[in-house]
Design a protein around this motif. Structure first.
Motif, PDB file in Angstrom:
ATOM      1  N   TRP A  43      15.714  15.546   7.179  1.00 53.73           N
ATOM      2  CA  TRP A  43      16.861  15.250   8.249  1.00 53.73           C
ATOM      3  C   TRP A  43      17.642  14.120   7.733  1.00 53.73           C
ATOM      4  CZ3 TRP A  43      14.371  15.820  13.642  1.00 53.73           C
ATOM      5  CH2 TRP A  43      13.762  17.322  13.840  1.00 53.73           C
ATOM      6  N   ILE A  44      17.236  13.116   6.774  1.00 51.99           N
ATOM      7  CA  ILE A  44      18.082  12.022   6.625  1.00 51.99           C
ATOM      8  C   ILE A  44      18.829  12.136   5.167  1.00 51.99           C
ATOM      9  CG2 ILE A  44      17.899   9.589   6.043  1.00 51.99           C
ATOM     10  CD1 ILE A  44      15.317   9.277   7.614  1.00 51.99           C
ATOM     11  N   ASP A  45      20.020  12.032   5.278  1.00 48.62           N
ATOM     12  CA  ASP A  45      20.877  12.382   4.168  1.00 48.62           C
ATOM     13  C   ASP A  45      20.783  11.058   3.427  1.00 48.62           C
ATOM     14  OD1 ASP A  45      22.758  12.479   2.246  1.00 48.62           O
ATOM     15  OD2 ASP A  45      24.533  13.218   3.650  1.00 48.62           O
ATOM     16  N   PRO A  46      20.548  10.858   2.224  1.00 51.20           N
ATOM     17  CA  PRO A  46      20.150   9.453   1.367  1.00 51.20           C
ATOM     18  C   PRO A  46      21.395   9.103   1.207  1.00 51.20           C
ATOM     19  CG  PRO A  46      19.166  11.506   0.151  1.00 51.20           C
ATOM     20  CD  PRO A  46      19.813  12.141   1.472  1.00 51.20           C
ATOM     21  N   ALA A  47      22.791   9.757   1.145  1.00 50.68           N
ATOM     22  CA  ALA A  47      24.016   9.104   1.241  1.00 50.68           C
ATOM     23  C   ALA A  47      24.260   8.289   2.337  1.00 50.68           C
ATOM     24  CB  ALA A  47      25.034  10.139   1.110  1.00 50.68           C
ATOM     25  N   LEU A  48      23.684   8.378   3.409  1.00 53.62           N
ATOM     26  CA  LEU A  48      23.881   7.698   4.918  1.00 53.62           C
ATOM     27  C   LEU A  48      23.188   6.274   4.916  1.00 53.62           C
ATOM     28  CD1 LEU A  48      24.081  10.217   7.532  1.00 53.62           C
ATOM     29  CD2 LEU A  48      25.884   9.152   6.152  1.00 53.62           C
ATOM     30  N   ALA A  49      22.136   6.174   3.739  1.00 54.29           N
ATOM     31  CA  ALA A  49      21.364   5.002   3.756  1.00 54.29           C
ATOM     32  C   ALA A  49      22.015   3.827   3.614  1.00 54.29           C
ATOM     33  CB  ALA A  49      20.284   5.119   2.736  1.00 54.29           C
ATOM     34  N   PRO A  50      21.985   2.705   4.263  1.00 55.48           N
ATOM     35  CA  PRO A  50      22.563   1.570   4.170  1.00 55.48           C
ATOM     36  C   PRO A  50      22.145   0.620   2.701  1.00 55.48           C
ATOM     37  CG  PRO A  50      21.111   1.397   5.811  1.00 55.48           C
ATOM     38  CD  PRO A  50      21.118   2.589   5.439  1.00 55.48           C
ATOM     39  N   ALA A  51      23.253   0.175   2.462  1.00 53.19           N
ATOM     40  CA  ALA A  51      23.025  -0.360   1.090  1.00 53.19           C
ATOM     41  C   ALA A  51      21.734  -1.340   1.140  1.00 53.19           C
ATOM     42  CB  ALA A  51      24.146  -1.314   0.497  1.00 53.19           C
ATOM     43  N   TRP A  52      21.497  -1.967   1.869  1.00 49.90           N
ATOM     44  CA  TRP A  52      20.173  -3.103   2.011  1.00 49.90           C
ATOM     45  C   TRP A  52      18.864  -2.311   1.882  1.00 49.90           C
ATOM     46  CZ3 TRP A  52      16.804  -2.047   6.098  1.00 49.90           C
ATOM     47  CH2 TRP A  52      17.331  -1.274   7.191  1.00 49.90           C
ATOM     48  N   LEU A  53      18.887  -1.043   2.360  1.00 41.82           N
ATOM     49  CA  LEU A  53      17.659  -0.148   2.133  1.00 41.82           C
ATOM     50  C   LEU A  53      16.985  -0.439   0.956  1.00 41.82           C
ATOM     51  CD1 LEU A  53      16.276   1.116   4.272  1.00 41.82           C
ATOM     52  CD2 LEU A  53      17.255   3.086   3.755  1.00 41.82           C
ATOM     53  N   ALA A  54      17.959  -0.076  -0.367  1.00 36.26           N
ATOM     54  CA  ALA A  54      17.292  -0.002  -1.704  1.00 36.26           C
ATOM     55  C   ALA A  54      17.093  -1.141  -2.204  1.00 36.26           C
ATOM     56  CB  ALA A  54      18.212   0.841  -2.575  1.00 36.26           C
ATOM     57  N   PRO A  55      15.834  -1.550  -2.656  1.00 40.28           N
ATOM     58  CA  PRO A  55      15.563  -2.866  -3.103  1.00 40.28           C
ATOM     59  C   PRO A  55      16.259  -3.140  -4.634  1.00 40.28           C
ATOM     60  CG  PRO A  55      13.397  -1.489  -2.959  1.00 40.28           C
ATOM     61  CD  PRO A  55      14.705  -0.543  -2.556  1.00 40.28           C
ATOM     62  N   ASP A  56      16.509  -4.345  -5.052  1.00 40.63           N
ATOM     63  CA  ASP A  56      17.239  -4.602  -5.941  1.00 40.63           C
ATOM     64  C   ASP A  56      16.833  -3.705  -7.357  1.00 40.63           C
ATOM     65  OD1 ASP A  56      18.826  -6.347  -4.698  1.00 40.63           O
ATOM     66  OD2 ASP A  56      17.609  -8.036  -5.279  1.00 40.63           O
TER      67      ASP A  56
ATOM     68  N   LEU B 297       0.848  -1.298  -0.194  1.00 40.53           N
ATOM     69  CA  LEU B 297      -0.164   0.181  -0.201  1.00 40.53           C
ATOM     70  C   LEU B 297       0.989   1.317  -0.144  1.00 40.53           C
ATOM     71  CD1 LEU B 297      -2.666  -1.225   2.594  1.00 40.53           C
ATOM     72  CD2 LEU B 297      -3.327  -0.255   0.243  1.00 40.53           C
ATOM     73  N   ALA B 298       1.811   1.274   0.808  1.00 40.76           N
ATOM     74  CA  ALA B 298       2.741   2.483   0.944  1.00 40.76           C
ATOM     75  C   ALA B 298       3.411   2.553  -0.556  1.00 40.76           C
ATOM     76  CB  ALA B 298       3.832   2.188   2.105  1.00 40.76           C
ATOM     77  N   ALA B 299       3.893   1.493  -0.915  1.00 39.57           N
ATOM     78  CA  ALA B 299       4.554   1.711  -2.423  1.00 39.57           C
ATOM     79  C   ALA B 299       3.621   2.208  -3.462  1.00 39.57           C
ATOM     80  CB  ALA B 299       5.174   0.433  -2.793  1.00 39.57           C
ATOM     81  N   SER B 300       2.284   1.680  -3.285  1.00 38.79           N
ATOM     82  CA  SER B 300       1.562   2.013  -4.453  1.00 38.79           C
ATOM     83  C   SER B 300       1.150   3.637  -4.194  1.00 38.79           C
ATOM     84  CB  SER B 300      -0.017   1.249  -4.203  1.00 38.79           C
ATOM     85  OG  SER B 300      -0.804   1.863  -2.932  1.00 38.79           O
ATOM     86  N   ARG B 301       1.103   4.175  -3.213  1.00 42.87           N
ATOM     87  CA  ARG B 301       0.633   5.737  -3.080  1.00 42.87           C
ATOM     88  C   ARG B 301       1.818   6.712  -2.532  1.00 42.87           C
ATOM     89  NH1 ARG B 301      -4.862   6.150  -3.193  1.00 42.87           N
ATOM     90  NH2 ARG B 301      -5.980   4.758  -4.390  1.00 42.87           N
ATOM     91  N   LEU B 302       2.543   6.084  -1.982  1.00 41.89           N
ATOM     92  CA  LEU B 302       3.303   7.267  -0.998  1.00 41.89           C
ATOM     93  C   LEU B 302       4.649   7.461  -1.291  1.00 41.89           C
ATOM     94  CD1 LEU B 302       1.907   5.801   2.588  1.00 41.89           C
ATOM     95  CD2 LEU B 302       1.272   8.012   1.341  1.00 41.89           C
ATOM     96  N   ALA B 303       5.117   6.531  -1.881  1.00 44.50           N
ATOM     97  CA  ALA B 303       6.594   6.633  -2.450  1.00 44.50           C
ATOM     98  C   ALA B 303       6.940   5.688  -3.717  1.00 44.50           C
ATOM     99  CB  ALA B 303       7.177   6.185  -1.405  1.00 44.50           C
ATOM    100  N   ASP B 304       8.426   5.767  -4.015  1.00 49.27           N
ATOM    101  CA  ASP B 304       8.751   4.849  -5.132  1.00 49.27           C
ATOM    102  C   ASP B 304       9.025   3.548  -4.525  1.00 49.27           C
ATOM    103  OD1 ASP B 304       8.558   7.016  -6.970  1.00 49.27           O
ATOM    104  OD2 ASP B 304      10.373   7.712  -6.333  1.00 49.27           O
ATOM    105  N   ALA B 305       9.319   3.573  -3.242  1.00 50.10           N
ATOM    106  CA  ALA B 305       9.490   1.948  -2.651  1.00 50.10           C
ATOM    107  C   ALA B 305       9.344   2.231  -1.297  1.00 50.10           C
ATOM    108  CB  ALA B 305      11.037   1.651  -2.957  1.00 50.10           C
ATOM    109  N   ALA B 306       8.619   1.204  -0.829  1.00 49.67           N
ATOM    110  CA  ALA B 306       8.479   1.335   0.799  1.00 49.67           C
ATOM    111  C   ALA B 306       9.159   0.015   1.418  1.00 49.67           C
ATOM    112  CB  ALA B 306       6.882   1.210   1.114  1.00 49.67           C
ATOM    113  N   LEU B 307       9.562   0.142   2.716  1.00 47.39           N
ATOM    114  CA  LEU B 307       9.742  -1.060   3.601  1.00 47.39           C
ATOM    115  C   LEU B 307       9.300  -1.046   4.928  1.00 47.39           C
ATOM    116  CD1 LEU B 307      12.799   0.144   1.969  1.00 47.39           C
ATOM    117  CD2 LEU B 307      13.627  -1.942   3.278  1.00 47.39           C
ATOM    118  N   VAL B 308       8.723  -2.102   5.186  1.00 45.56           N
ATOM    119  CA  VAL B 308       7.994  -2.344   6.429  1.00 45.56           C
ATOM    120  C   VAL B 308       9.103  -3.302   7.275  1.00 45.56           C
ATOM    121  CG1 VAL B 308       6.221  -2.928   7.845  1.00 45.56           C
ATOM    122  CG2 VAL B 308       5.842  -1.861   5.703  1.00 45.56           C
TER     123      VAL B 308
END
Lengths: 547, 134
Positions: free
Chosen positions: A211-224, A150-161
């Protein structure tokens, strides 16, 4: 009011009321497309407006509409456009001379309100849709995945729960907009790697995306295959008192950051998702407790023991409580037990409380087994062990001590507040065991009488709980199955093996109850098996038999 | 009493030393606690109750939990130095008490099915003695 008037004009501009009526901006245009007059306020709205100039030059967006309106006989319709960032509605009024006055209304505020309303409606419908989807499942994993989808469908390009950590691992469901469904993996993650995640998992307020610098996001955060992350929002999923997890929304680089409204929507969505996940988790916990208890408390599968057939059947009430109040056990003979002890009982109450009480009784009985030679004494000890000031819950039960004597079975039966067992003789007679006694666990002192009998080969002792006799149903739907019917069914079971008797009684009672809800039904049969005399011992006197 | 078997408890005070509670409907695991609560209130608000008469005429169904609450009522009544009577017991209730051997405990040695008044016992109750709610 000041009016800018055209110097040379054909036809002569008039000053009749519609053209002069105050309020909104207006400009009057001749059929040939010349601006005849325009109010000052119209000039403010359309700065390049000059009376006497062709409409196509000063207000080009209105010219086609004007030409079209002049070329048609019917009343012209309104047009609208955006001029210098302001939304303008133009409403025509045709005059007798063919000229048209265009009333210009600044609808910027109305438009923005309308847009906001549309956004608000979309948001509300998304949240309603989300609630409906989330409430549809009580499965934790499914809930997590639905939330991510649901979150990915409306709120963002990708969502992680991300569910809270259990034993060092987190369940992480990730969904990418446009792909079909979320995937969940169990992974060991360092929640400190993503700023705000550890806090969100503990239920602290959300961290806004900036507040979150995307550069700090860990590698596992982005889906393949997601690409570069542009912005990140971490929102806690609040549960019933405890955090249910965290929602991480990702946008690709170039998609622009999350607006304040979008973050609010995300938070509202998170509230719903969190409650749903938390409810699912509570349900799962409950179900696992019930399953554990069920495994421990469900009656055992009975089998033949020391040449005696034992069979039991249990049909729990169809009510919501899956653990019932009926139980039965067969304890193999131990020193002092006076034979194999079969017990069938009915605990007062329902559900978990009854189940726990049942567990207590069964353990107490197990401990008292060496005293089973003397039923009344065993029952007195059990009564003393169970009685409490807190409540008057009780148990009713039948004790059956069984010993094999040649081909026959010696049976000692004692009832404690329980319907007496039925003895099914080989010739089809059904006798009621003459035993009675006080229920156990509620009265300060109890009494009981024991009935002793013998079962010849093929004869059965039938123990049952009142769920059988009190089953309501039958042709009219409101009649009790009753003891007379049970006796008739028992009579038909003469000579049958124990399993068959149990099956038969259960089947007839269940058919009687039909779709009506019924109480727990438990049945146990103790049967002396048919035997064959050994030829070597002339087949008469007591002695050697095979089971 | 009603077709749904919903429990209704109606308390009254026919005599200074007697409290009466009419039970109607089904007494089961969903509502039996109401009975003990109602009795607690009856015994609490009227001091010097010597007899508590439970009128079971309207009692349509009583499960084991219902019986447990009757047993609890007996404890409460005894603790208040009063006597318990179960009036107008229907056959099903009578049977339940007989099978579980609780008749004597719940009703003392006396047979309360008799409506004849006896010496030193409260007399027959007026027909429409119901007043007050549950």
């Amino acid at each position: 009011m000041s009016v800018v008037r055209a110097s040379a004009s054909e036809p002569t501009p008039t000053t009749d009321t519609p053209r002069d009526a105050g309020g909104a901006a207006a400009l009057t245009v001749s059929p040939s497309g010349l601006v005849l007059e325009a109010r000052q306020s119209a000039a403010a709205l359309l700065p390049q407006l000059r009376a006497g100039e062709p409409l196509a030059q000063v207000v080009p967006w209105l010219a086609p509409a004007h030409d079209a309106a002049c070329g048609r006989a019917e009343a012209p319709g309104p047009v609208c456009d955006v001029v210098d960032g302001r939304a303008v509605d133009a409403r025509p009024v045709r005059h007798g001379d063919g000229s048209i006055t265009w009333w210009l209304i600044d609808v910027t505020v109305v438009r923005s309100l309308r847009d906001e309303l549309r956004l608000e409606q979309a948001r509300a419908s998304f949240l309603a849709e989300a609630s409906a989807a989330l409430l549809g499942s009580l499965n934790v994993l499914r809930c997590i995945e639905i939330s991510a989808d649901l979150a990915a469908s409306r709120l963002a390009d990708a969502a992680l729960v991300i569910a809270p950590e259990t034993r060092g691992r987190c369940q992480v469901a990730s969904a990418v907009t446009g792909t079909r469904t979320a995937r969940t993996v169990l992974r060991r993650i360092d929640t400190e790697q993503l700023p705000g995640l550890a806090e969100a998992l503990q239920g602290f307020p959300p961290v806004p995306s900036r507040w979150i610098d995307p550069a700090l996001a860990p590698a596992w955060l982005a889906p393949d295959g997601f690409g570069e992350i542009g912005s990140v929002v971490v929102t806690p999923l609040p549960g019933h008192g405890v955090p249910a997890g965290a929602l991480v929304l990702l946008r690709r680089a170039g998609s622009g950051p999350f607006s304040e409204g979008e973050e609010t929507t995300a938070r509202e969505f998170a509230t719903r998702a969190g409650l749903a996940m938390s409810a699912a988790r509570m349900f799962a916990d409950q179900a696992s407790i019930t399953d554990t208890l069920m495994r421990e408390l469900l009656p055992p599968t009975l089998q033949h023991l020391h040449g005696v057939e034992f069979a039991g059947g249990y049909r729990p009430s169809q009510d919501h409580e899956r653990v019932g109040g009926d139980f039965y056990d067969v304890h193999p003979a131990v020193e002092g037990s006076g034979g194999t002890l079969a017990v069938l009982g009915d605990v007062c109450g329902k559900g978990l409380e009854a189940a726990v009480f049942t567990g207590k009784i069964r353990s107490a009985l197990q401990a008292l087994l060496p005293l089973a030679e003397d039923h009344p004494r065993l029952l007195r000890l059990l009564n003393d062990a169970l009685i409490t000031d807190a409540h008057a819950r009780f148990v009713t039960m039948v004790l059956a001590s069984v010993t094999r004597r040649g081909a026959d079975i010696r049976l000692r039966l004692t009832c404690a507040g329980h319907p007496p067992p039925l003895i099914i003789r080989a010739d089809g007679r059904v006798e009621e065991a003459a035993t009675h006694g006080t229920l156990i666990g509620a009265l300060p002192s109890i009494e009981s009488t024991t009935f002793t009998t013998a079962l010849a080969p093929g004869e059965t002792c039938l123990l049952y709980t009142d769920g059988i006799t009190e089953a309501q149903g039958g042709p009219l739907g409101r009649d009790m199955f009753g003891e007379d019917r049970l006796r008739r069914v028992a009579a038909e079971c003469a000579g049958m093996p124990a399993e068959a008797v149990v099956e038969r009684v259960q089947m007839v009672a269940a058919q009687w109850a039909g779709r009506n809800s019924h109480d727990d039904m438990a049945v146990m049969a103790v049967t002396a098996p048919h035997t064959h005399h050994l030829a070597a011992v002339d087949g008469r006197g007591p002695g050697r038999f095979t089971a | 009493m009603n077709d749904l078997g919903e429990l209704s408890l109606t308390g009254s005070r026919p005599r200074a030393d007697t409290a009466r509670l009419a039970i109607a409907g089904d007494l089961d695991h969903t509502n039996a606690d109401q009975l003990t609560k109602a009795v607690e209130e009856l015994l609490g608000e009227h001091g010097a109750v010597r007899w508590l008469r439970l009128d079971c005429a309207g009692l349509q169904f009583c499960d084991s939990y219902g019986l447990a609450s009757l047993l609890m009522v007996r404890r409460l009544v005894t603790a208040a130095s009063a006597e318990l009577h179960l009036d107008n017991r229907a056959r099903a209730l009578e049977r339940l008490l007989v099978v579980t051997h609780t008749v004597e405990y719940l009703t003392g040695a006396c047979d309360d099915r008799e409506t004849e008044p006896r010496e030193a016992r409260p007399g027959p109750l007026p027909e429409n003695s119901s007043e007050g709610g549950t």
